[in-house]
Design a protein around this motif. Sequence first.
Motif, short mmCIF file in Angstrom:
data_model
loop_
_atom_site.label_atom_id
_atom_site.label_comp_id
_atom_site.label_asym_id
_atom_site.label_seq_id
_atom_site.Cartn_x
_atom_site.Cartn_y
_atom_site.Cartn_z
N VAL A 76 23.49 -1.97 4.70
CA VAL A 76 24.80 -2.81 3.97
C VAL A 76 24.30 -2.59 2.59
O VAL A 76 25.94 -1.64 1.62
N LEU A 77 23.23 -2.40 1.95
CA LEU A 77 23.59 -2.54 0.34
C LEU A 77 23.32 -1.34 0.27
O LEU A 77 23.61 -0.82 -1.10
N PHE A 78 22.83 -0.20 1.06
CA PHE A 78 23.12 1.14 0.27
C PHE A 78 24.21 1.78 0.14
O PHE A 78 24.68 2.60 -0.51
N GLY A 134 28.46 6.70 3.21
CA GLY A 134 29.29 6.41 3.69
C GLY A 134 29.37 5.07 3.93
O GLY A 134 28.30 4.23 3.84
N PRO A 135 29.77 4.32 5.49
CA PRO A 135 29.90 2.69 5.96
C PRO A 135 27.93 2.28 6.30
O PRO A 135 26.86 3.33 6.32
N ALA A 136 27.27 1.52 6.80
CA ALA A 136 26.64 0.96 7.18
C ALA A 136 25.86 2.06 7.93
O ALA A 136 24.80 1.94 8.00
N PRO A 152 23.99 8.53 15.80
CA PRO A 152 24.46 9.80 15.26
C PRO A 152 24.58 10.09 13.76
O PRO A 152 24.66 11.46 13.51
N SER A 153 25.50 9.27 13.13
CA SER A 153 25.79 9.56 12.13
C SER A 153 24.77 8.99 10.74
O SER A 153 25.39 9.82 10.16
N GLY A 154 23.86 9.06 11.52
CA GLY A 154 22.84 9.20 9.98
C GLY A 154 21.02 9.91 10.41
O GLY A 154 20.34 9.67 9.57
N MET A 155 21.49 9.52 11.53
CA MET A 155 19.99 10.38 12.53
C MET A 155 19.98 11.65 11.58
O MET A 155 20.54 12.85 11.43
N CYS A 156 18.49 11.96 11.53
CA CYS A 156 18.31 13.43 11.43
C CYS A 156 18.59 14.45 12.81
O CYS A 156 18.11 14.08 14.02
N ALA A 177 22.64 10.52 3.92
CA ALA A 177 21.67 9.64 3.73
C ALA A 177 21.03 9.61 2.78
O ALA A 177 20.57 8.33 1.98
N LEU A 178 19.84 10.51 2.76
CA LEU A 178 18.66 10.25 2.27
C LEU A 178 19.08 11.19 0.58
O LEU A 178 18.66 10.56 -0.83
N ALA A 179 20.27 11.38 0.51
CA ALA A 179 20.65 12.00 -0.94
C ALA A 179 21.45 10.73 -1.70
O ALA A 179 21.43 10.76 -3.17
N THR A 180 21.28 9.66 -0.94
CA THR A 180 22.12 8.07 -2.02
C THR A 180 20.62 7.61 -2.94
O THR A 180 19.10 7.51 -1.86
#
Length: 761
Positions: free
Chosen positions: A111-113, A122-124, A132-136, A273-276
């Motif tokens: 949530v912090l990121f 995007g969202p948490a 799926p929206s965050g996994m490699c 995700a890793l770019a944030t």
Amino acid sequence: MPDFITITGARENNLKDVALRIPKGRLTVFTGVSGSGKSSIVFDTIAVESQRQLNETFTWFVRNRLPKYERPHAEALEDLSPAIVVDQRPIGGHSRSTVGTMTDIYSVIRVLFSRHGTPSAGPATAYSFNDPSGMCPECDGLGRTVRPDWDRILDPNRSLADGAVRFPPFAAGTWQGQAYTNSAELDPYKPVRRFTAAERKFLMHGRPGSKVTVNGTGGTWTTEYEGLATRFERLYLKRDLSAMSQKTRDLVREFLAEGTCPVCDGARLNAAALATRINGMNIAECARMQVSDLIPALKDIADPVAGPIARAAVSALERIDAIGLGYLSLDRETSTLSGGEGQRLKTVRHLGSSLTGMTYIFDEPSVGLHPRDVGRLGDLLLRLRDKGNTVLVVEHDRDVIALADHVVDMGPAAGAGGGEVVFEGTPGELAGAGTVTGRCLGRRTSIKKDVRTADGGLWVKGADRHNLRDVTVEFPSGVLTVVTGVAGSGKSTLVAVFTDTHADAVVVDQSSIGISGRSTPATYLGIMDTVRKIFARETGAEPGFFSFNSTGACGTCEGRGIICTDLAFMDPVTTTCHDCEGRRFKDEVLRLTVDGNSIADVLGMTADQALEFFQDAGVRRRLRALRDVGLTYLTLGQPLSTLSGGERQRIKLATRLHKEPDGRRNKNGTGAVYVLDEPTTGLHMSDVDGLLGLLDRLVDTGNTVVVVEHNLDVVAHADWIIDLGPDGGRDGGRVIFEGTPQQLRKTHGSFTAEHLRRATA
């Protein structure tokens, strides 16, 4: 408000009409020898009834979806409060379960990121490796990939007909192997290294429309050609290996290579995700940091929106650091945690709660803890009490008992000889009582002076796994060696490297034993087949006739001895089978006897009684192993599900001892090597004496024994000690002492030495 939890006429398991008043708002420790009835009171009676009555407050619709608890065997339980149970079960978890996900701290950081990181992905959920929206996309959020090891599967110096494919299911001669030796597009007699690029590509991946003829038991048929790589991945990488047989799993793993995911470099997340980043760090870098380092990093966040989120994460992280687990990282998989680490993490989850008036129940929370860490655990228990809760602890550790406001000692013995309250009072009063626990508390730990001399050495060289720092150490052979150190210092890792190096070692770890209502000491020790054969030989019946899992089972209860009635929305009811009267077998089976005893009579014998009855050498060896670990009071047919944690630990030890006869020589000619991981888990102080006697017998018959242990009685009894530290995590991983107990006692800079001096002062 009532001042006590009142129990009247408790008869669960071996309890003998126990009546007890437990003070509320206090820390009460239940102690006694293993199998004396501690867990029967605390867990099977108090915890079960509290949870059962709490479930009754929900609607029928909800209750039907909650676990169902049977009313404990007791006349009355009064003035209970809602119970929260922290048991001994390993937290386990699969490869997607981490310290961060288990404690929910990673959810807060996601949530912090999502609120404060730039650029936002995007969202948490966009920062979740389980979504799926965050996994490699390459490793599906696992951080590592598993690929076929083609150097092992394929020998390029051989031809297909001569065994180039070394994976047995695809080897030449098998029906699957014929797909490659019979293909018209491949020369089966040409070494694979001489294949052209096109031939190699066809071998591995095939070509649409290509056919091949194979021969099988059903005749000859033509089928679609499937490349070697394509077939292997379809059959073994794109399917769940756990659904295959153990033999198949073991075989496939020999031909797999596991490594860090090349796309995410083990971070588990996709590129967005890793770019944030926050203050120059992405979320994976935060998860990799030690908890003690992550705390100040998050404290620096002062943004009005992100600040409260960061403070919530810091508060949870500080609780983990306060119990001595600051060396952990949030990305640490829960399956790699030790028993003590998992137990403390389960405890710390409740410290942030503002609920009061609860009953917290702990099952041996000191398991796996160094004496220094036991003090931190005690602080946790007292904090829960001081918030207005009742804390009940089943425990053997002297330091935890000393913290108690009230002590209940069970006994006087184990099994049928226990089930009674033999003492109630303060820890000081218990030390002067004549019970087994009181006598143990009143004695001092004695340092071993006459240590054995090693007859050789077994080396670990350059170990650098996890936090070990190029460790080279000698394990002396022919003696009892204890590996100790604070939690996270690298003990288990060092011993794991040792067992990998010396693969013939007999390892007894902390893994739980498989238990069910049908598993018994007789089945777990592996003597039931022999017992059935003896009855078959003496009576002329088939061996299966004497199995309650086969043709001899009572038809009414199907060999269970009990009948469980599911009453839908109501609590289940368990009754003894009225046909076999709990004996599990048909009447015609029970009429067949050997020396006047039916098969049910034999299963009702204790290990001591069975030793007198059986003459078979194999059965007697296994039963003697039960005697060696102090479980002679167990009956052969007692369900393993009714055993305490200490009893399960010892019966597992017994199964390993009977399989490796004393004095068996290994390839180094130094006798058998036994490695035991915290064997005192679940053992009363008096039971530790029996364990030490067993370890002495193993060493005295020519074996080498290595024990990972914190118990100071075991440390003081060692011939040689390897102490790791000086602390945990990155501050550990070094051997800080090697020598005898006498030498360790005089050493400074070691937490183990410090506590050994106190225990022997």
